[in-house]
Design a protein around this motif. Structure first.
Motif, short mmCIF file in Angstrom:
data_model
loop_
_atom_site.label_atom_id
_atom_site.label_comp_id
_atom_site.label_asym_id
_atom_site.label_seq_id
_atom_site.Cartn_x
_atom_site.Cartn_y
_atom_site.Cartn_z
N PRO A 87 11.30 8.36 -15.18
CA PRO A 87 12.05 7.13 -14.89
C PRO A 87 11.10 6.07 -14.32
CG PRO A 87 12.47 8.78 -13.20
CD PRO A 87 11.60 9.43 -14.25
N VAL A 88 11.39 4.81 -14.65
CA VAL A 88 10.53 3.71 -14.20
C VAL A 88 11.37 2.76 -13.35
CG1 VAL A 88 9.05 1.80 -14.90
CG2 VAL A 88 9.09 3.92 -16.25
N LEU A 89 10.91 2.55 -12.12
CA LEU A 89 11.60 1.70 -11.15
C LEU A 89 10.97 0.31 -11.13
CD1 LEU A 89 13.73 1.69 -8.80
CD2 LEU A 89 11.82 2.20 -7.28
N ASP A 90 11.80 -0.71 -11.15
CA ASP A 90 11.32 -2.08 -10.99
C ASP A 90 11.16 -2.32 -9.50
OD1 ASP A 90 10.92 -4.81 -10.79
OD2 ASP A 90 12.43 -5.32 -12.28
N GLU A 144 10.35 15.88 1.18
CA GLU A 144 11.61 16.31 0.60
C GLU A 144 11.76 15.88 -0.86
OE1 GLU A 144 15.90 15.49 2.08
OE2 GLU A 144 14.67 15.99 3.82
N GLY A 145 11.18 14.73 -1.23
CA GLY A 145 11.31 14.23 -2.60
C GLY A 145 10.18 14.68 -3.50
N ALA A 146 9.49 15.76 -3.16
CA ALA A 146 8.30 16.17 -3.90
C ALA A 146 8.61 16.58 -5.33
CB ALA A 146 7.60 17.32 -3.17
N ASP A 147 9.86 16.91 -5.63
CA ASP A 147 10.20 17.32 -6.98
C ASP A 147 10.48 16.13 -7.90
OD1 ASP A 147 12.46 16.69 -5.52
OD2 ASP A 147 13.73 18.15 -6.53
N LEU A 148 10.46 14.93 -7.39
CA LEU A 148 10.77 13.73 -8.16
C LEU A 148 9.50 12.92 -8.40
CD1 LEU A 148 12.93 11.84 -9.37
CD2 LEU A 148 13.15 10.81 -7.11
N GLU A 149 9.25 12.59 -9.67
CA GLU A 149 8.14 11.72 -10.03
C GLU A 149 8.73 10.49 -10.71
OE1 GLU A 149 5.38 13.96 -12.40
OE2 GLU A 149 4.58 14.98 -10.65
N ALA A 168 -0.25 -6.63 -19.48
CA ALA A 168 -1.21 -6.70 -18.37
C ALA A 168 -0.77 -5.85 -17.18
CB ALA A 168 -1.38 -8.16 -17.92
N ARG A 169 0.44 -5.35 -17.19
CA ARG A 169 0.95 -4.58 -16.05
C ARG A 169 0.42 -3.15 -16.06
NH1 ARG A 169 6.68 -7.19 -16.56
NH2 ARG A 169 6.29 -9.08 -15.38
N ARG A 170 0.53 -2.52 -14.89
CA ARG A 170 0.08 -1.15 -14.71
C ARG A 170 1.29 -0.28 -14.34
NH1 ARG A 170 -4.79 -0.23 -16.24
NH2 ARG A 170 -5.32 1.15 -14.55
N LEU A 171 1.21 0.98 -14.69
CA LEU A 171 2.22 1.96 -14.30
C LEU A 171 1.58 2.88 -13.28
CD1 LEU A 171 5.09 3.20 -14.95
CD2 LEU A 171 3.82 4.88 -16.27
N VAL A 172 2.20 2.98 -12.12
CA VAL A 172 1.73 3.87 -11.07
C VAL A 172 2.77 4.98 -10.94
CG1 VAL A 172 1.11 4.09 -8.64
CG2 VAL A 172 0.58 1.98 -9.88
N LEU A 173 2.38 6.18 -11.31
CA LEU A 173 3.27 7.33 -11.22
C LEU A 173 3.13 7.93 -9.83
CD1 LEU A 173 5.25 9.04 -12.92
CD2 LEU A 173 3.30 10.51 -13.48
N VAL A 174 4.24 7.99 -9.10
CA VAL A 174 4.22 8.52 -7.74
C VAL A 174 5.15 9.72 -7.64
CG1 VAL A 174 3.66 6.28 -6.68
CG2 VAL A 174 6.04 6.97 -6.90
N ALA A 175 4.87 10.56 -6.67
CA ALA A 175 5.72 11.71 -6.38
C ALA A 175 5.88 11.81 -4.88
CB ALA A 175 5.09 12.99 -6.92
N GLY A 185 0.83 -1.18 0.00
CA GLY A 185 0.00 0.00 0.00
C GLY A 185 0.87 1.24 0.00
N VAL A 186 0.47 2.24 -0.80
CA VAL A 186 1.16 3.52 -0.80
C VAL A 186 0.13 4.61 -0.54
CG1 VAL A 186 3.06 2.79 -2.30
CG2 VAL A 186 1.03 3.80 -3.31
N ASP A 187 0.55 5.62 0.17
CA ASP A 187 -0.33 6.74 0.51
C ASP A 187 -0.91 7.33 -0.77
OD1 ASP A 187 -1.46 9.20 1.30
OD2 ASP A 187 0.04 9.47 2.88
N ILE A 188 -2.21 7.47 -0.81
CA ILE A 188 -2.88 7.98 -2.01
C ILE A 188 -2.38 9.37 -2.39
CG2 ILE A 188 -4.87 9.02 -0.86
CD1 ILE A 188 -6.58 7.75 -3.17
N ARG A 189 -1.92 10.14 -1.42
CA ARG A 189 -1.41 11.49 -1.71
C ARG A 189 -0.15 11.47 -2.55
NH1 ARG A 189 -0.91 13.66 4.18
NH2 ARG A 189 -0.16 11.52 4.32
N ALA A 190 0.57 10.34 -2.55
CA ALA A 190 1.79 10.22 -3.35
C ALA A 190 1.51 9.77 -4.78
CB ALA A 190 2.76 9.24 -2.69
N VAL A 191 0.31 9.26 -5.04
CA VAL A 191 -0.01 8.73 -6.36
C VAL A 191 -0.50 9.85 -7.27
CG1 VAL A 191 -1.46 7.10 -7.65
CG2 VAL A 191 -0.52 6.45 -5.42
N VAL A 192 0.19 10.02 -8.39
CA VAL A 192 -0.15 11.06 -9.36
C VAL A 192 -1.10 10.51 -10.41
CG1 VAL A 192 0.80 12.61 -11.12
CG2 VAL A 192 2.08 12.18 -9.00
N GLU A 193 -0.84 9.27 -10.84
CA GLU A 193 -1.60 8.70 -11.96
C GLU A 193 -1.41 7.19 -11.99
OE1 GLU A 193 -1.51 9.32 -16.80
OE2 GLU A 193 -0.54 10.77 -15.49
#
Length: 150
Positions: free
Chosen positions: A51-54, A81-86, A70-77, A14-22
């Motif tokens: 950038p895409v992280l495995d 402190e790391g708010a400038d990185l997606e 079948a995979r999904r891409l979850v863009l997070v930010a 689970g990741v905080d919904i506030r970090a999920v961009v798309e």
């Protein structure tokens, strides 16, 4: 806290919904030479490169055999402190968003053998592991440094 549930094989995170961009189907990913193996490469979303992280490799999990389509891409930010990185995470599925009380989390059973210490916030009674996206994005091992030779 509201969590977006990500599946990686049989594991659920689970990741905080506030970090999920798309969230969207994973498109083509261009591999890059000379980057750490946990980086899959770059993807183009509406003319912008990410950038895409495995996440499986970062967390030292076995990658299940599944069609890439079948995979999904979850863009997070980062939200701190790391708010400038997606960054994009490639996951097998995003089945739900759910509410979890921080008071109901137990300490993680083990820290991943790779990855930043403290990236796991805790685990729920039904074995959903909660990730700290901010700590993950601040992992110094994710930094790619180009070496120039003359």
């Amino acid at each position: 806290m509201s969590l977006v549930v990500l599946t990686l094989g049989t594991e659920r995170y689970g990741v905080d919904i506030r970090a999920v961009v798309e969230i969207q189907p994973a498109g083509p990913i261009t591999r890059l030479p000379g980057v750490p193996p946990m980086w899959l490469g770059l993807t183009n979303l509406r003319g912008r490169l990410y950038p895409v992280l495995d996440l499986c490799r970062y967390l030292a999990l076995d990658r299940p055999v599944q069609a890439a389509a079948a995979r999904r891409l979850v863009l997070v930010a980062g939200t701190g402190e790391g708010a400038d990185l997606e960054v994009g995470f490639v996951v097998d599925d995003v089945p739900q968003v759910r509410q979890v009380s921080l008071a109901d989390l137990s300490a993680p059973l083990v820290e991943p053998s790779s990855g930043q210490p403290g990236v796991l916030i805790g685990i729920t009674a039904d074995m959903l592991t909660v990730l700290d996206v901010d700590k993950l994005l601040r992992d110094p091992r994710l930094v790619v440094q180009e070496a120039f030779s003359q």
